[in-house]
Design an enzyme around this catalytic site. Structure first.
Site, PDB file in Angstrom:
ATOM      1  N   HIS A 141      -2.328   2.728  -3.129  1.00  0.00           N
ATOM      2  CA  HIS A 141      -1.303   3.652  -3.607  1.00  0.00           C
ATOM      3  C   HIS A 141      -1.809   5.097  -3.632  1.00  0.00           C
ATOM      4  O   HIS A 141      -2.883   5.372  -4.173  1.00  0.00           O
ATOM      5  CB  HIS A 141      -0.869   3.310  -5.046  1.00  0.00           C
ATOM      6  CG  HIS A 141      -0.784   1.848  -5.337  1.00  0.00           C
ATOM      7  ND1 HIS A 141       0.316   1.097  -5.016  1.00  0.00           N
ATOM      8  CD2 HIS A 141      -1.665   0.998  -5.919  1.00  0.00           C
ATOM      9  CE1 HIS A 141       0.115  -0.160  -5.399  1.00  0.00           C
ATOM     10  NE2 HIS A 141      -1.076  -0.244  -5.932  1.00  0.00           N
ATOM     11  N   LEU A 142      -1.037   6.007  -3.040  1.00  0.00           N
ATOM     12  CA  LEU A 142      -1.172   7.444  -3.316  1.00  0.00           C
ATOM     13  C   LEU A 142      -2.585   7.964  -3.089  1.00  0.00           C
ATOM     14  O   LEU A 142      -3.104   8.752  -3.880  1.00  0.00           O
ATOM     15  CB  LEU A 142      -0.754   7.733  -4.765  1.00  0.00           C
ATOM     16  CG  LEU A 142       0.662   7.275  -5.153  1.00  0.00           C
ATOM     17  CD1 LEU A 142       0.805   7.222  -6.661  1.00  0.00           C
ATOM     18  CD2 LEU A 142       1.694   8.205  -4.547  1.00  0.00           C
TER      19      LEU A 142
END
Length: 288
Positions: free
Chosen positions: A203-204
């Site tokens: 994620h991210l």
């Protein structure tokens, strides 16, 4: 007779601790890359090659067809890189190392080799699933049982191993190689990097010009910087001496089994030792 690969652990690859011959670059074990360079050998000949030495096609052919026993040494440190033995032949000739062969001595050598191999791809090899809504703008090798989900944009040549989940909504570019059983997830960007097996960047996160070894897990928001503010080449500390990597862009070398906490920020040209962890929000300004 056969080509024998001599296992090689290279201390200057730290924090990478695996034997070099077992590392996959461009989706292929280095040991298999070495073997692929050699033509069929005569029955009376044995060639032993160190696992950190990748001979050029021409040099491998010379070793396979030469008339006598020979040894190849690296003049810089005296290391024996290859040896040819023919029963009944007397004497040993020392051959100089040719300039087109590669010895893997530093972590950025793996990046350079990966760039060459992946960059040379000229066609797709899709054995997994590419879902509608994904864009492949380059040549992609996708392993069996792997899936590229909607919103993924791949720019340039990329190798993805087996049993991987890529996406949704991530960006992979440059000459990137991703191992088996990996996850590259939502809002992640991977650029010109080498990922081992069982790596999760979920994620991210951003990783550019980096080597990420087997079993690494990135907490959400982990960012690797890869550019100095002054634009100079990155340097690497080895044996109390700074070496010029020759790379203007150089991210991080992440050892086997590392776990980063959420929002970890890693300075360019840094490393994390195998099995280490970072805490949430940690800034890695020095290798650890």
């Amino acid at each position: 007779m056969a080509v024998e690969i001599i296992a090689a652990k290279v201390p200057s690859l730290w924090p990478i601790t695996a034997e070099v011959n077992t590392i996959k670059v461009g989706g292929i074990r280095i040991a298999d890359l070495i073997l692929s360079r050699f033509p069929a050998l005569p029955d009376n000949r044995t060639v032993a090659v160190r696992g950190d030495f990748l001979p050029s096609l021409e040099f491998a052919a010379l070793l396979a067809t030469g008339a006598g026993n020979c040894v190849v040494k690296d003049a810089s440190d005296g290391a024996t890189l290859a040896e040819v033995t023919i029963p009944g032949k007397l004497g040993v000739t020392e051959l100089p190392l040719d300039e087109n062969s590669t010895r893997i001595r530093h972590p950025w050598d793996l990046l350079s080799l990966n760039e060459r191999l992946v960059g040379a791809m000229t066609s797709n090899d899709i054995r997994g699933t590419v879902r509608a809504g994904a864009t492949l703008d380059g040549f992609v090798k996708l392993g069996a049982n792997s899936v590229i989900l909607p919103g993924v944009y791949i720019e340039g040549n990329v190798v993805i191993g087996e049993n991987c989940k890529i996406g949704p909504n991530c960006y992979i570019r440059g000459n990137t190689s991703i191992g088996d059983k990996c996850h590259v997830g939502q809002a992640v960007e991977i650029k010109n990097s080498l990922l081992g097996d069982k790596v999760s960047v979920g994620h991210l996160s951003y990783a550019g010009d980096s080597v990420i070894c087997d079993g690494v897990n990135f907490g959400a928001g982990t960012i690797i910087s890869n550019l100095r503010h002054d634009g100079r080449n990155h340097r690497w500390l080895e044996n109390q001496e700074f070496l010029d990597t020759g790379r203007r862009k150089f991210g991080a070398i992440i050892g086997e089994g590392v776990h980063t906490g959420i929002h970890t920020s890693i300075y360019p040209g840094r490393s994390l030792a195998a099995g280490s962890c970072t805490t949430p929000g940690e800034v890695v300004s020095r290798s650890k």
